[in-house]
Design an enzyme around this catalytic site. Structure first.
Site, PDB file in Angstrom:
ATOM      1  CG  MET A 127      -7.453  48.538  47.081  1.00 46.19           C
ATOM      2  SD  MET A 127      -6.524  47.046  46.681  1.00 46.19           S
ATOM      3  CE  MET A 127      -7.854  45.995  46.083  1.00 46.19           C
ATOM      4  CB  CYS A 128     -11.153  53.118  46.468  1.00 47.57           C
ATOM      5  SG  CYS A 128     -12.377  52.749  47.735  1.00 47.57           S
ATOM      6  N   GLY A 129      -9.921  52.588  43.734  1.00 49.30           N
ATOM      7  CA  GLY A 129      -9.114  53.091  42.633  1.00 49.30           C
ATOM      8  C   GLY A 129      -9.567  54.487  42.248  1.00 49.30           C
ATOM      9  NE  ARG A 148      -6.196  50.718  44.012  1.00 53.73           N
ATOM     10  CZ  ARG A 148      -5.337  50.317  44.957  1.00 53.73           C
ATOM     11  NH1 ARG A 148      -4.441  49.378  44.668  1.00 53.73           N
ATOM     12  NH2 ARG A 148      -5.365  50.849  46.165  1.00 53.73           N
ATOM     13  CG  ASN A 167      -7.427  54.496  48.113  1.00 52.09           C
ATOM     14  OD1 ASN A 167      -8.133  53.780  48.816  1.00 52.09           O
ATOM     15  ND2 ASN A 167      -6.283  54.077  47.592  1.00 52.09           N
TER      16      ASN A 167
END
Length: 301
Positions: A1-3, A32, A175
């Site tokens: 999970m990344c932003g 995130r 992402n």
């Protein structure tokens, strides 16, 4: 999970605020990805000039006297140090040779990005700390992208942070995860591309660079990615004048976009967009799976 976040300005009156707007969007996405963060800012190019953003684990040693050393090596340069990074402005004609010169004179320095308009700043740490370290709020520009990372498949390092840049004025934030990145990396190496990490996102950036080197624009390269890249991905990509978004056909990674007469904005979640000017009047939508969205300052989308 990344932003991931992105902002493409249509209204030149907002350009002095680009860094501030993009920084707040990124900080909102901290939960995130608290491991590392980065932002690419595109500004109006200076005639005949290019920029190289470099990073060092020992900036005092590597950056002290760098400008003088480059002059002695025949490179007309000005150097602005920002914490662990430095932005080197050179004659555009010397852009092709600057990496080799730096490798010889400062072998521990790493190039984060280069081109006529882009500056890239990324480091390990919380987005708010990365933003403050590099003074990103004070930067102006025409468009930019950002990323806050939660590492899942590789180490938490500066080089592993996003954005990844593999071509002049080109960079990507991602992402998701790619399943065919090892095979694709080998193919790209045979085509002459080089890599600094084992990160799958760097492969995606290099793929787009290679496709655009064949004459495709960003929109066409992103369309090809839908056939050639396997896995789950949402990409936001910047070029000298362009801004693109694409999601894989399953589109399980969250994404939201907004457009007004002043800007086009992207966020992994709507809360990244809530403080943008005029957001209450924006057209807001979720980008469709396997659909390329592409804007360019130099031509119609």
């Amino acid at each position: 999970m990344c932003g991931i976040v992105g902002l493409f300005l249509k209204d030149k009156g907002l350009e002095p605020q680009l860094g501030a707007l993009l920084s707040e969007m990124l900080i909102t996405m901290t939960d995130r990805g608290p491991d590392s963060a980065g932002i690419a800012i595109y500004g109006d190019p200076a005639a005949g000039k290019a920029k190289v953003t470099v990073q060092s684990a020992d900036p005092q040693s590597d950056f002290d006297g760098l400008e003088t050393t480059l002059h002695k090596a025949g490179v007309s340069a000005s150097v602005v140090v920002k914490s662990t990074h430095a932005v080197i402005e050179i004659d555009a004609a010397q852009l092709a040779e600057i990496r080799a010169v730096l490798a010889e004179l400062r072998p521990n320095v790493r190039v984060m990005g280069s081109g006529e308009s882009v500056e890239i700043f990324k480091e390990v740490g919380l987005p708010k700390d990365v933003v403050a370290r590099f003074g990103l709020r004070a930067m102006g520009g025409t468009h930019g992208i950002g990323h806050t990372r939660m590492a899942t498949e590789s180490a938490v390092t500066t080089l592993g942070a996003h954005p990844f840049s593999t071509g002049a004025d080109q960079c990507l934030v991602h992402n998701g995860s790619l399943s065919n990145h090892n095979n694709l990396r080998r193919e790209l190496i045979r085509e002459g591309m080089t890599f600094e990490t084992q990160n799958d996102s760097e492969v995606a950036a290099a793929y787009l660079t290679a496709e655009m080197a064949k004459g495709k624009d960003l929109g066409q390269a992103l369309t090809g990615a839908l056939d050639d890249l396997d896995g789950f991905f949402t990409f936001v990509v910047g070029t000298k004048s362009g801004f693109g978004v694409v999601r894989d056909p399953i589109a399980c990674k969250p994404a939201v976009m907004a457009e007004t007469d002043q800007y086009v904005a992207f966020g992994s979640e709507y809360r990244a967009l809530v403080n943008l000017p005029g957001i209450e009047n924006a057209r807001v939508w979720e980008p469709e799976p396997a659909t390329v969205y592409f804007w360019d300052h130099e031509k119609a989308a």
